[in-house]
Scaffold this motif. Structure first.
Motif, short mmCIF file in Angstrom:
data_model
loop_
_atom_site.label_atom_id
_atom_site.label_comp_id
_atom_site.label_asym_id
_atom_site.label_seq_id
_atom_site.Cartn_x
_atom_site.Cartn_y
_atom_site.Cartn_z
N SER A 145 16.61 -8.99 4.36
CA SER A 145 15.25 -8.46 4.22
C SER A 145 15.23 -7.26 3.29
O SER A 145 15.84 -6.23 3.60
N GLU A 146 14.54 -7.40 2.18
CA GLU A 146 14.43 -6.29 1.23
C GLU A 146 13.60 -5.15 1.81
O GLU A 146 13.91 -3.97 1.57
N LYS A 147 12.57 -5.47 2.59
CA LYS A 147 11.75 -4.42 3.20
C LYS A 147 12.56 -3.59 4.18
O LYS A 147 12.43 -2.36 4.24
N GLU A 164 15.77 -3.20 4.10
CA GLU A 164 16.73 -2.42 3.30
C GLU A 164 16.07 -1.16 2.75
O GLU A 164 16.67 -0.09 2.76
N ASP A 165 14.83 -1.29 2.28
CA ASP A 165 14.11 -0.12 1.78
C ASP A 165 13.87 0.89 2.90
O ASP A 165 13.91 2.10 2.67
N LYS A 212 14.75 3.96 -1.55
CA LYS A 212 14.69 3.37 -2.89
C LYS A 212 15.17 4.37 -3.93
O LYS A 212 15.00 5.58 -3.76
#
Length: 230
Positions: free
Chosen positions: A98-100, A102-103, A108
């Motif tokens: 999940s990129e979200k 990870e952010d 970022k």
């Protein structure tokens, strides 16, 4: 209670023999932290993300308690370490999916210099100041911002730098310490000047005094054309 009682200050009610137990407890926690770092493959603190630093701080709290408090048992602390190691592995796996997420945990990267000028609006949105960035840039032998095409603050706190070729270097804000550069509110001669806060470059005439159109700061310094020394 007697003030400056060396016996109380040094040992309080702890028997001298307990020092041996403190040494054993310290060795125990050292081994646990060492094993945790080996298992998770961690590098230096400088390379850790916010989530990883949080894990290490939690480990440090547990390790500190068990090291010198005689009423803190050692096995529950071992369970804490195992739980955090499993949590770390789980979160790493979830972030890979999940990129979200990870952010959320890692943050970022933030662009701090773009096309030779401080990316002022992006830095402001990240609630950061320019001073720490300028120090990082000086440590990488950057004298003025016009030498940089791009500078990015990574999630682990390191700065990635992308330079202009010498023939493409732009006039920019000199980022040497304040005592090394002159500041003006009224400029002494016609030249290009850079805002000392946001690095915005403006052509000004002798006697001009104005607020920066970008950040409303009143102080300026002459731009630098210095090329990077490699």
């Amino acid at each position: 209670m007697k003030a400056f009682d060396l016996q109380r200050m040094a040992f309080d009610k702890v028997p001298l023999e307990f020092l041996g137990e403190v040494a054993l407890r310290s060795l125990y926690t050292f081994v646990l932290v060492f094993l945790f770092l080996k298992i998770t493959g961690r590098r230096g603190v400088r390379q850790m993300s916010l989530f990883e630093v949080l894990i290490i701080l939690t480990l440090g709290s547990a390790a500190g308690d068990v090291a010198f408090y005689d009423d803190v048992p050692m096995i529950p602390v071992f369970v804490v370490f195992v739980t955090l190691a499993l949590l770390y592995r789980l979160v790493m796996w979830l972030m890979s999916k999940s990129e979200k997420l990870e952010d959320l945990f890692e943050g970022k990267p933030v662009i701090i210099v773009e096309d030779g000028q401080l990316a002022w609006e992006k830095v402001q949105r990240a609630n950061m100041t320019e001073f720490e960035f300028f120090m990082e840039l000086r440590l990488n032998s950057v004298e003025q911002l016009g030498q940089l095409r791009l500078a990015i603050m990574e999630t682990n706190g390191q700065v990635s730098l992308y330079y202009y070729e010498d023939e493409d270097v732009k006039p920019g804000l000199c980022i040497l310490p304040d005592k090394c550069i002159e500041r003006f509110t009224t400029v002494p001669e016609a030249n290009q000047y850079a805002c000392v806060r946001c690095s915005h470059v403006v052509d000004m005439q002798a006697g001009d005094h104005q607020l920066c159109p970008r950040c409303a700061h009143p102080e300026w310094s002459k731009v630098s054309w210095a090329k990077r020394i490699t």
